[in-house]
Motif scaffolding. Structure first.
Motif: not given
Length: 135
Positions: A53-72
């Protein structure tokens, strides 16, 4: 589902996985409806990669998303190509992996800049279910 997670190198406790899946099957149903699967997918993603989930301010959460991206992103070049997606789908035992044309169509469905591959921004938008309009 356990075999698919194992194939991706994401070992999951079978009892915990069965309980998680069972919690998403509606009372009296023989299995998951599409909406139930979406909810399960989000719960598993949160459990394996942290909340997407992306916080209302639009920041954060990118590290987890990057880890998921690296799988592909098998070669680590910052893009998911059709061949990389096909490789991951093969590991998962998905029938879609048998046809590169089908895999390319999957790429086209999220490839907003039409370069034939998925960058991190496109991947993130796809994972968050947000439609991005071209600049």
């Amino acid at each position: 589902m356990g075999m698919a997670l194992d194939a991706l190198g994401l070992e999951a406790d079978r009892a915990g996985l069965a309980a998680t899946v069972g919690a998403h099957v509606p009372d009296g149903a023989a299995g998951l409806r599409f909406e139930d699967f979406e909810s399960l997918h989000r719960a598993l993603g949160d459990a394996l990669f942290g909340s997407l989930d992306v916080p209302e301010d639009g920041g954060g959460g990118d590290e987890e998303m990057k880890e998921a991206f690296k799988v592909f992103d098998v070669d680590g070049d910052g893009f998911i190509s059709a061949s990389e997606l096909q490789e991951v789908l093969k590991k998962l035992g998905m029938p879609e992996a048998g046809s590169l044309a089908n895999v390319r169509e999957m790429i086209c469905n999220v490839d907003r800049d039409s370069d034939g591959r998925v960058d991190f921004g496109e991947f993130k938008c796809m994972m968050q279910g947000i439609t991005v309009f071209g600049a």
